[in-house]
Motif scaffolding. Structure first.
Motif, short mmCIF file in Angstrom:
data_model
loop_
_atom_site.label_atom_id
_atom_site.label_comp_id
_atom_site.label_asym_id
_atom_site.label_seq_id
_atom_site.Cartn_x
_atom_site.Cartn_y
_atom_site.Cartn_z
N PHE A 125 32.70 30.53 37.13
CA PHE A 125 32.05 29.24 37.41
C PHE A 125 31.73 28.50 36.13
CE2 PHE A 125 28.04 30.22 35.57
CZ PHE A 125 28.03 31.60 35.55
N ALA A 126 31.43 27.20 36.29
CA ALA A 126 30.71 26.44 35.26
C ALA A 126 29.64 25.66 36.01
CB ALA A 126 31.65 25.49 34.53
N GLY A 127 28.47 25.50 35.43
CA GLY A 127 27.40 24.80 36.13
C GLY A 127 26.13 24.73 35.29
N ALA B 187 35.39 26.11 33.88
CA ALA B 187 35.46 27.15 34.93
C ALA B 187 36.79 27.89 34.89
CB ALA B 187 35.26 26.51 36.30
N ALA B 188 37.80 27.31 34.24
CA ALA B 188 39.12 27.95 34.17
C ALA B 188 39.18 29.05 33.11
CB ALA B 188 40.19 26.90 33.87
N LEU B 189 38.16 29.14 32.25
CA LEU B 189 38.26 30.02 31.08
C LEU B 189 37.85 31.48 31.27
CD1 LEU B 189 36.83 27.64 28.29
CD2 LEU B 189 39.21 28.37 28.54
N PRO B 190 36.75 31.80 31.98
CA PRO B 190 36.18 33.15 31.85
C PRO B 190 37.13 34.30 32.19
CG PRO B 190 34.56 31.66 32.79
CD PRO B 190 35.85 30.90 32.74
N LEU B 191 37.73 34.33 33.39
CA LEU B 191 38.54 35.49 33.77
C LEU B 191 39.83 35.56 32.95
CD1 LEU B 191 38.78 37.95 35.66
CD2 LEU B 191 40.11 36.51 37.20
N ALA B 192 40.48 34.42 32.78
CA ALA B 192 41.78 34.42 32.07
C ALA B 192 41.62 34.89 30.63
CB ALA B 192 42.40 33.02 32.11
N THR B 193 40.60 34.39 29.94
CA THR B 193 40.45 34.77 28.52
C THR B 193 40.01 36.24 28.41
OG1 THR B 193 38.22 33.82 28.52
CG2 THR B 193 40.00 32.45 27.65
N ALA B 194 39.07 36.67 29.26
CA ALA B 194 38.59 38.06 29.17
C ALA B 194 39.73 39.03 29.45
CB ALA B 194 37.45 38.30 30.16
N THR B 195 40.59 38.70 30.44
CA THR B 195 41.70 39.59 30.79
C THR B 195 42.75 39.60 29.68
OG1 THR B 195 41.32 39.04 33.10
CG2 THR B 195 43.42 40.10 32.57
#
Ligand SMILES: NC(=O)c1ccc[n+]([C@@H]2O[C@H](COP(=O)([O-])OP(=O)(O)OC[C@H]3O[C@@H](n4cnc5c(N)ncnc54)[C@H](OP(=O)(O)O)[C@@H]3O)[C@@H](O)[C@H]2O)c1
Length: 309
Positions: A67-69, A120-128
């Motif tokens: 998320f972003a918020g 919101a597009a960043l967290p999962l893709a970058t961590a993975t």
């Protein structure tokens, strides 16, 4: 609060927008008013019931892992964030909702100039991407073959591997080849004849293989590595064990994930890292967004905007 909920596993038609009980921040958590929620393939895999053996999901459930918020409540012991802070991160509760809970260790401040959807597009893709590049020990001067380079994880992995000084050969359909060139990869079409095309694109050989999409490229990958499964990792192919290939699963959060995410958000805010948002949807169109995600040809990310009607 409004949220997308499903009460049984199944197709996109099981998703409904309903009113549910408000969530409240526990110790070490923040509650965030969601401005944007990333749509990921794992969301439809869980909804279909395909992840039950590995990660059982109690029903009813709300999808969404990032998320972003805006922070609107802090739990006991939280000193890192205050009400009103603009943040992005991975969620402890379903992010397809008006409010979400998150553990502070996997949250970062959103730079003001970074858009909500892009954040919101960043967290999962970058961590993975960084996890697998670390596991494969991709380093300067090496050549990485990346299957599925134009999706969200692939886009992040291309840019992070190029930043390490690696040459990246990335697979995608021809329509995405110019996009991959802009990210810094050498594009190659997937499908029949892949081994020959990769050898032409990388006559120096392939030092490591990151299979993002898991669509049957492991036999070719072993061949390109000279008959060994060493330094090949997949995050999606259920046949990994058959080829002796390492399956990299998410799960445990890296202790410095929030700090790293802050760095990626800063880079994204000045154009140094790009996970393009292909399309946004209002919350009520979550089923349509998951349908498109499940079809498997999104460039970058799809994002839900709970505040949009
Ligand atoms: N294990 C983990 O920790 C973990 C974490 C995150 C994600 N994942 C998994 O990783 C996968 C990738 O997720 P994602 O969000 O990056 O995107 P995604 O939506 O799965 O990928 C979309 C991209 O895949 C490309 N593609 C489709 N078929 C392909 C093929 N046969 N060969 C190469 N590329 C192909 C498409 O390009 P074209 O349109 O050009 O075909 C499209 O740009 C998903 O299965 C997801 O569940 C696993």
């Amino acid at each position: 609060m409004e949220a997308i909920v499903y009460e049984e596993f199944g197709g996109p038609e099981v998703l409904r927008q309903v009113r549910v009980e408000d969530v409240h921040a526990g110790p070490g958590q923040i509650r965030v008013a969601v401005r944007a929620a990333g749509v990921n393939p794992v969301d439809h895999k869980i909804r279909n019931g395909w992840m039950e053996a590995a990660f059982p999901t109690p029903l009813p459930a709300t999808p969404g892992v990032e998320f972003a918020g805006v922070v609107d409540e802090t739990g006991a012991g939280v000193t890192e964030f205050a009400v009103g802070d603009e943040v992005l991160g991975r969620s402890a509760t379903g992010a397809y909702a008006e409010y979400v809970l998150a553990d502070v260790g996997v949250v970062a401040r959103k730079p003001e100039v970074l858009g909500w959807a892009e954040a919101a597009a960043l967290p999962l893709a970058t961590a993975t991407a960084v996890r697998v590049l670390d596991e494969l020990e991709v380093s300067e001067g090496e050549t990485l073959l990346l299957h599925g380079a134009s999706g969200a994880v692939g886009s992040a992995a291309v840019q992070l591997a190029v930043a390490r000084g690696a040459t990246v050969v990335g697979t995608a359909s021809p329509a995405n080849h110019d996009y991959l060139r802009v990210l810094g990869a050498v594009p190659v079409a997937y499908g029949e004849g892949l081994v020959k095309r990769v050898r032409e694109a990388a006559p120096q050989g392939v030092d490591a293989v990151f299979d993002v999409v898991g669509k049957g490229a492991l036999a070719d990958s072993v061949e390109l590595r000279g008959g060994t499964a060493d330094r090949i990792a997949t995050i999606s192919d259920p046949d990994a064990a058959h080829f002796g290939v390492a399956f990299s699963a998410g799960g445990g959060n890296s202790p410095d994930e929030g700090r790293r995410l802050g760095g990626y958000a800063q880079a994204a805010s000045v154009g140094g890292l790009r996970i393009p948002v292909e399309r946004t949807f209002p919350l009520r169109e979550a089923a349509r967004a998951q349908e498109l995600s499940e079809a498997g040809h999104v460039r970058g990310k799809l994002v839900l905007l709970p505040g949009e009607h």
